[in-house]
Enzyme design. Structure first.
Site, PDB file in Angstrom:
ATOM      1  N   LYS A 195       0.855  -1.195   0.000  1.00  0.00           N
ATOM      2  CA  LYS A 195       0.000   0.000   0.000  1.00  0.00           C
ATOM      3  C   LYS A 195       0.882   1.233   0.000  1.00  0.00           C
ATOM      4  O   LYS A 195       1.699   1.427   0.898  1.00  0.00           O
ATOM      5  CB  LYS A 195      -0.915   0.048   1.221  1.00  0.00           C
ATOM      6  CG  LYS A 195      -1.937   1.179   1.069  1.00  0.00           C
ATOM      7  CD  LYS A 195      -2.654   1.528   2.354  1.00  0.00           C
ATOM      8  CE  LYS A 195      -1.880   2.476   3.220  1.00  0.00           C
ATOM      9  NZ  LYS A 195      -1.680   3.819   2.606  1.00  0.00           N
ATOM     10  N   GLU A 271      10.273   0.292  10.446  1.00  0.00           N
ATOM     11  CA  GLU A 271      11.269   1.356  10.248  1.00  0.00           C
ATOM     12  C   GLU A 271      10.547   2.653  10.570  1.00  0.00           C
ATOM     13  O   GLU A 271       9.715   3.106   9.792  1.00  0.00           O
ATOM     14  CB  GLU A 271      11.774   1.301   8.799  1.00  0.00           C
ATOM     15  CG  GLU A 271      13.173   1.849   8.640  1.00  0.00           C
ATOM     16  CD  GLU A 271      13.180   3.326   8.369  1.00  0.00           C
ATOM     17  OE1 GLU A 271      13.026   4.107   9.335  1.00  0.00           O
ATOM     18  OE2 GLU A 271      13.320   3.701   7.203  1.00  0.00           O
ATOM     19  N   CYS A 305      13.451  10.179   7.491  1.00  0.00           N
ATOM     20  CA  CYS A 305      13.403   9.621   8.851  1.00  0.00           C
ATOM     21  C   CYS A 305      14.773   9.718   9.512  1.00  0.00           C
ATOM     22  O   CYS A 305      14.884   9.791  10.720  1.00  0.00           O
ATOM     23  CB  CYS A 305      12.884   8.190   8.830  1.00  0.00           C
ATOM     24  SG  CYS A 305      13.736   7.175   7.639  1.00  0.00           S
ATOM     25  N   GLU A 402       9.962  14.390  16.513  1.00  0.00           N
ATOM     26  CA  GLU A 402      10.288  14.393  15.085  1.00  0.00           C
ATOM     27  C   GLU A 402       9.400  15.417  14.373  1.00  0.00           C
ATOM     28  O   GLU A 402       8.167  15.336  14.438  1.00  0.00           O
ATOM     29  CB  GLU A 402      10.045  12.999  14.505  1.00  0.00           C
ATOM     30  CG  GLU A 402      10.483  12.896  13.064  1.00  0.00           C
ATOM     31  CD  GLU A 402      10.333  11.484  12.508  1.00  0.00           C
ATOM     32  OE1 GLU A 402       9.302  10.842  12.783  1.00  0.00           O
ATOM     33  OE2 GLU A 402      11.241  11.046  11.785  1.00  0.00           O
TER      34      GLU A 402
HETATM   35  P1  ADP Z   1       3.359   9.926   8.079  1.00  0.00           P
HETATM   36  O1  ADP Z   1       3.147  10.722   9.312  1.00  0.00           O
HETATM   37  O2  ADP Z   1       4.733   9.952   7.551  1.00  0.00           O
HETATM   38  O3  ADP Z   1       2.302  10.108   7.026  1.00  0.00           O
HETATM   39  P2  ADP Z   1       2.141   7.511   8.926  1.00  0.00           P
HETATM   40  O4  ADP Z   1       2.739   6.579   9.897  1.00  0.00           O
HETATM   41  O5  ADP Z   1       0.911   8.236   9.295  1.00  0.00           O
HETATM   42  O6  ADP Z   1       3.321   8.461   8.558  1.00  0.00           O
HETATM   43  O7  ADP Z   1       1.859   6.785   7.539  1.00  0.00           O
HETATM   44  C1  ADP Z   1       2.729   5.876   6.940  1.00  0.00           C
HETATM   45  C2  ADP Z   1       1.928   4.846   6.200  1.00  0.00           C
HETATM   46  O8  ADP Z   1       1.102   4.153   7.128  1.00  0.00           O
HETATM   47  C3  ADP Z   1       0.974   5.412   5.143  1.00  0.00           C
HETATM   48  O9  ADP Z   1       0.942   4.541   4.031  1.00  0.00           O
HETATM   49  C4  ADP Z   1      -0.359   5.413   5.873  1.00  0.00           C
HETATM   50  O10 ADP Z   1      -1.463   5.341   5.000  1.00  0.00           O
HETATM   51  C5  ADP Z   1      -0.244   4.146   6.690  1.00  0.00           C
HETATM   52  N1  ADP Z   1      -1.120   4.078   7.870  1.00  0.00           N
HETATM   53  C6  ADP Z   1      -1.636   5.094   8.600  1.00  0.00           C
HETATM   54  N2  ADP Z   1      -2.411   4.621   9.610  1.00  0.00           N
HETATM   55  C7  ADP Z   1      -2.385   3.271   9.523  1.00  0.00           C
HETATM   56  C8  ADP Z   1      -2.961   2.199  10.281  1.00  0.00           C
HETATM   57  N3  ADP Z   1      -3.745   2.437  11.336  1.00  0.00           N
HETATM   58  N4  ADP Z   1      -2.693   0.930   9.910  1.00  0.00           N
HETATM   59  C9  ADP Z   1      -1.884   0.665   8.859  1.00  0.00           C
HETATM   60  N5  ADP Z   1      -1.327   1.624   8.103  1.00  0.00           N
HETATM   61  C10 ADP Z   1      -1.548   2.908   8.415  1.00  0.00           C
END
Ligand code: ADP
Length: 499
Positions: A195, A271, A305, A402
């Protein structure tokens, strides 16, 4: 996401640098671009203007089910399952060649979708190619061991692929984050559902089409555009997904780990975030150190990161370094990502822009000294000037949290011991940098910093062969290098009774 029964699966795009191409918009499942089962779509926004440039199909849990079935069939029954490791390697190398042939288009898509500088996007695509070449080379060199125990037995181990691997990636290096996971997973013989981040779905869809052209069998690579709470959560908790590799925030990493634990105890690689220190000792070559700290924090608009966001300078050279760094950072050209002179493009989205600006306001309120920047660049899009805070103390949130933008915090240290203590004063442990001309000082600090990577007299010096990953709350498991193969194989022991 909205519902759209007649959204197209392909659209002709003309990018600001004149590149024209056909952009796939569907979900890539079982080797085809398809609409989602619930016909959802969502907007793609250009961060340099804030304007909607198109819409892609968005996956829901129902699509994750379909992709998981396809990936599982491909893993156990499809041509991929019968392919020799050498043939697998050859396919991976073929994909590397196709990426190379499409370098300009892919880098242009990346720059357009993410807001990053085109030249830096080219560097990302080059790294994707290198990753595929490196792991393609590993495909037929992954093997177990013969283990001697007693004369009456013969024992050996096999390194077997895990099965269907789920991958969830963020938007900062849209395609590179994909291939950091896809390349080793495929080398080991797994199949996958990936995804992309909802902010940056375009380049992976284009690469999915190239994977088809390379000849990967249907179901081996499945690419879904979609949101975290729907598609991402469905991957993390899916019973047919045997492994999840996640890159993103520590907060979401915890949720992914929880979902893995509560479903089928799938294996996990995380990560996560970082707040990496850069330590500049009084014997450092100041001119070179300033170049590295500038690139270490402002590369990719600070959206790394590993960004070196905490800068610790030894007292005796503090004023000199702050002055030189301010001057250097002010020379970074911010603006149009396709202009060759630009070093810093846009932040990826309005939400990220607002988040970074709110940290800047917080830094001012906390009493740090704003040396440069701190404001928007231009009048449209999500550009922020390089921002440097000095006189930052350890208790301030801008030193601990961060920010993921072009903002850094500078502070002083007395001696090596103090530098190590301050460098380690974080819950994170992703990366770190040390600048000194003394090998023994460099090694003393490198040995004592609790971080997955220590760069000495450089920063962000990545290579396909060098393992990368976190200590502490920056996660676990390693990407890159031979170590990455551990995350995509499991050991089977076979013990034969000879007596
Ligand atoms: P950022 O703050 O860099 O956007 P996130 O951790 O929110 O980082 O998002 C990183 C990835 O995780 C994206 O692909 C996002 O759609 C996905 N994501 C966000 N929430 C969830 C969740 N509850 N379960 C699985 N994937 C998620």
């Amino acid at each position: 996401m909205s519902s759209s029964a007649h959204a197209s699966l392909f659209q002709k795009f003309k990018l600001p640098n004149g590149v024209e191409y056909e952009q796939p918009l569907g979900l890539f499942i079982n080797g085809e671009f398809v609409p989602g089962k619930e016909r959802k779509t969502f907007d793609v926004v250009n961060p340099t203007t804030g304007k909607v440039v198109g819409e892609v199909h968005g996956a829901t849990a129902a699509d994750v089910d379909i992709a998981a079935d396809a990936a599982e069939t491909a893993f156990y029954d499809g041509p991929w399952s019968r392919m020799s490791s050498g043939e697998r390697g050859r396919l991976i190398l073929k994909l590397a060649d196709l990426l190379e042939e499409n370098m300009t288009t892919l880098a242009s898509i990346e720059s357009f979708d993410n807001g990053k500088v085109f030249q830096q996007a080219k560097g990302d695509i080059y790294s994707c190619i290198r990753l595929l070449q490196y792991f393609g080379g590993w495909a037929d060199k992954i093997h177990g061991k013969v283990i001697e125990t007693s004369p009456g037995s013969f024992n050996f181990t096999k390194q077997e692929p895990i099965g269907v691997c789920g991958m969830i990636v963020p938007w900062n290096f849209p395609l590179l984050n994909c291939f950091l996971k896809i390349a080793p997973a495929m080398a080991c013989g797994n199949t996958l559902i990936l995804k992309t981040a909802e902010q940056t779905p375009l380049s992976a869809l284009y690469a999915a089409r190239l994977s088809k052209e390379a000849g990967f069998p249907p179901g081996v690579i499945n690419i879904l555009s979609g949101f975290g709470k729907t598609a991402g959560a469905a991957i993390a908790s899916h019973m047919k997904v045997q492994k999840v590799s996640f890159t993103g925030s520590t907060a979401v990493g915890r949720q992914v780990m929880k979902a893995a634990a509560e479903s089928n105890l799938k294996k996990i690689t995380l990560e996560l975030g970082g707040k990496s220190p850069q330590i500049i000792c009084e014997d450092a070559d100041i001119g070179r150190a300033v170049e590295w700290i500038n690139a270490g924090i402002f590369y990719n608009s600070g959206q790394c990161c590993s960004a070196g966001s905490r800068i610790y300078v030894q007292e005796s050279i503090y004023d000199k370094v702050v002055e030189a760094f301010k001057k250097r950072a002010q020379a970074n050209v911010v603006g149009d990502p396709f202009d060759e002179t630009t070093f810093q493009g846009a932040q990826v989205s309005e939400a990220q822009y607002n988040r970074v600006m709110s940290y800047i306001e917080l830094g001012k309120r906390e009493g740090a000294r704003l040396e440069i920047g701190g404001e928007r660049h231009g009048s449209e899009g999500y550009f922020i000037k390089p921002t440097v805070f000095s006189n930052v103390t350890e208790d301030m949130r801008i030193m601990q949290e961060e920010i993921f933008g072009p903002v850094c915090a500078i502070s002083k240290f007395k001696d090596v011991e103090d530098a190590i203590a301050k460098g380690n004063a974080t819950k994170y442990g992703l990366a770190s940098g040390v600048h000194t001309q003394s090998l023994s000082t460099a090694m003393e600090i490198a040995n004592k910093l609790r971080a997955g990577t220590v760069w000495i007299n450089c920063f962000n010096a990545f290579d396909a062969a060098l393992p990368f990953g976190g200590y502490g709350e920056s996660g676990f498991g390693r990407e890159l290098g031979k170590a990455a193969l551990d995350g995509y194989t499991q050991t089977k022991t076979v013990s034969i009774n000879l007596s």
